[in-house]
Design an enzyme around this catalytic site. Structure first.
Site, PDB file in Angstrom:
ATOM      1  N   HIS A  20       0.820  -1.215   0.000  1.00  0.00           N
ATOM      2  CA  HIS A  20       0.000   0.000   0.000  1.00  0.00           C
ATOM      3  C   HIS A  20       0.847   1.256   0.000  1.00  0.00           C
ATOM      4  CE1 HIS A  20      -4.385  -0.779   0.749  1.00  0.00           C
ATOM      5  NE2 HIS A  20      -3.889  -2.008   0.741  1.00  0.00           N
ATOM      6  N   ASP A 120      -4.497   7.179   2.152  1.00  0.00           N
ATOM      7  CA  ASP A 120      -4.921   5.912   1.579  1.00  0.00           C
ATOM      8  C   ASP A 120      -6.444   5.900   1.699  1.00  0.00           C
ATOM      9  OD1 ASP A 120      -5.637   3.011   1.463  1.00  0.00           O
ATOM     10  OD2 ASP A 120      -3.472   2.761   1.406  1.00  0.00           O
TER      11      ASP A 120
END
Ligand code: UDP
Length: 453
Positions: A20, A120
């Site tokens: 990520h 994110d």
């Protein structure tokens, strides 16, 4: 000092698990290049920051890592074999307070308030933090638009799928999902533990993202157009800005000589195997895969996340050394671009799929969790450049059949052509005036100007 001179201060909140933080940082690097007068503070755990910002690779001094608390109890030791999700659960108990504390420290330390918050997309709480700071919230989704859609529409899917419906029930009540089955949806959408930390996070994300000034994704417009259009109608701006691996190449680390090794093989002949940064398949599946490799004539390159001595059959590396190479980590992007690679055996992680498209390599999937089953089924039934395994796991028969199909049949050649078509579309998207480049300009506008709110 740099903070005082900077035209804007942009805080970035990254997710420290799986793949990520790296793709998020790659988009932040591009933003920093487009907007060199800004300072970016990259907030993540110390453990994640130390691998995302390796020493010596820090060219961009306008992107500074800042550590947030990882939520682990005093004296906790990482033991992924015990339960790989345990550190994730601890971390998710610490959010959002750890990020709020870090922002306060950051502002106090640098003397610069925050002008924009990029997170994110997992971090639904970015919406509230941005409101408190009175700045725009930009969410970056690092997986596929289709996986995002299934979280955005979790309530809808739950209304249409009963708890007693069979797992192979098709989701034919929704445009573009007729070949996807209940079992393919990510964990916690209609099956699994709805109260587990990650499903709760993703469900809240689905409900909150419409508040974002922009949602950007690592994909390109042509790959899943119907789903992309549905997302566009739900968000203020839904911007595909990838595939990021085609825009900013990561540094190549080929310390194990994989690329030289590939040079010695025929075009489209090598089986490349990697299950991403986290997963090692269970012992009986590794056993089946090693048997297939040992008994077939296909050369193979395996990026093996585990202990070769303990987890592979005794003598396997030696017996197969004339046709196989096993390494602890491989320059995957470059490998998939190499003409010798004929098929990629993968867990179906989104970055792996984009990299396989960019290399024009058909895939065989052994999905494990999260969005991997959805990705597998989408590639297999909608895009047509890969195969799930019969029965879903690495058995000897299923694996042999899939490899033979892709490497030795006419239909396999067609799959290679199909992924070649996607490859062209992906490259087109990142050319000057390509859709991903234009979308990126819009993203830069959102990040730099308040009036975009
Ligand atoms: N990767 C790599 N070398 C390896 C194994 C993986 O460079 O030996 C990279 C790969 O190129 C990809 C990422 O790790 O960018 C894996 O991401 P993905 O989303 O496929 O899976 P995850 O790690 O999130 O499960």
């Amino acid at each position: 000092e740099k903070y005082k001179k900077a035209s804007k201060h942009i805080a970035v909140m990254a997710f420290p698990f799986g793949t990520h933080a790296a793709p998020l940082l790659s988009i932040i690097r591009r933003l920093s290049e487009a907007f060199p007068a800004a300072m970016f503070s990259f907030l993540c755990t110390e453990r994640s920051n130390s691998s995302t910002f390796p020493k010596g690779h820090q060219k961009h001094d306008s992107i500074k890592p800042f550590n947030v608390w990882d939520g682990l109890p005093e004296g906790y030791t990482y033991c992924l074999k015990r339960n790989p999700h345990e550190p994730v659960d601890y971390f998710l108990q610490a959010v959002p307070q750890n990020f709020k504390d870090a922002v306060d420290e950051l502002v106090a330390e640098t003397g610069r308030p925050i002008d924009c918050l990029i997170t994110d997309a997992f971090y639904y709480f970015g919406a509230d933090i941005a409101d408190e700071l009175k700045v725009p919230w930009v969410a970056l989704w690092t997986a596929s638009p289709r996986a995002l859609f299934s979280h955005a529409e979790t309530e809808f899917f739950r209304r249409h799928v009963g708890i007693n419906d069979p797992v192979d029930k098709p989701l034919d009540f929704l445009q573009g999902f007729a070949s996807i089955r209940v079992a393919d949806l990510p964990d916690g959408v209609v099956r699994g533990n709805f109260d587990a930390s990650v499903p709760v996070l993703l469900n809240k994300m689905g409900l909150t993202l419409p508040r974002a000034a922009a949602v950007a994704a690592n994909s390109y417009e042509d790959l899943d157009n119907a789903v992309v259009n549905m997302l566009k109608s739900r968000y203020k701006r839904f911007l595909n800005v990838g595939p990021s691996n085609l825009i900013s190449a990561s540094p190549i680390d080929d310390r194990h000589g994989c690329l030289d090794w590939l040079e010695r093989h025929e075009p489209a002949s090598v089986v490349y195997i990697s299950f991403g940064s986290v997963i090692t398949p269970p012992p009986h599946e590794i056993g089946a895969l090693t048997q297939v490799l040992e008994e077939s004539n296909f050369p193979f390159l395996w990026s093996f996340r585990g202990d070769v001595e303990k987890q592979l059959p005794p003598g396997f590396p030696k017996r197969t050394s004339s046709k196989g190479k096993i390494v602890p980590w491989a320059p995957q992007q470059k490998i998939l671009e190499h003409p010798s690679v004929g098929v990629f055996v993968s867990h179906g992680g989104w970055n792996s799929i984009l990299e396989s498209i960019s290399g024009g390599v058909p895939m065989v999937f052994r999905p494990f969790f999260g969005d991997q089953k959805l990705n597998t089924r989408t590639v297999e039934t909608i895009w047509g450049f890969g195969l799930g395994l019969e029965g879903g796991t690495l058995t000897k028969e299923a694996t042999t059949n899939a490899l033979n199909f892709i490497l030795s049949t006419e239909e396999g050649k067609k799959m290679r052509q199909k992924v070649g078509v996607q490859k062209e579309l992906a490259y087109k998207a990142v050319q000057p005036n390509g859709s991903s480049i234009e979308n990126f300009k819009t993203l830069v506008g959102v990040v730099t100007c308040h009036h975009y709110l």
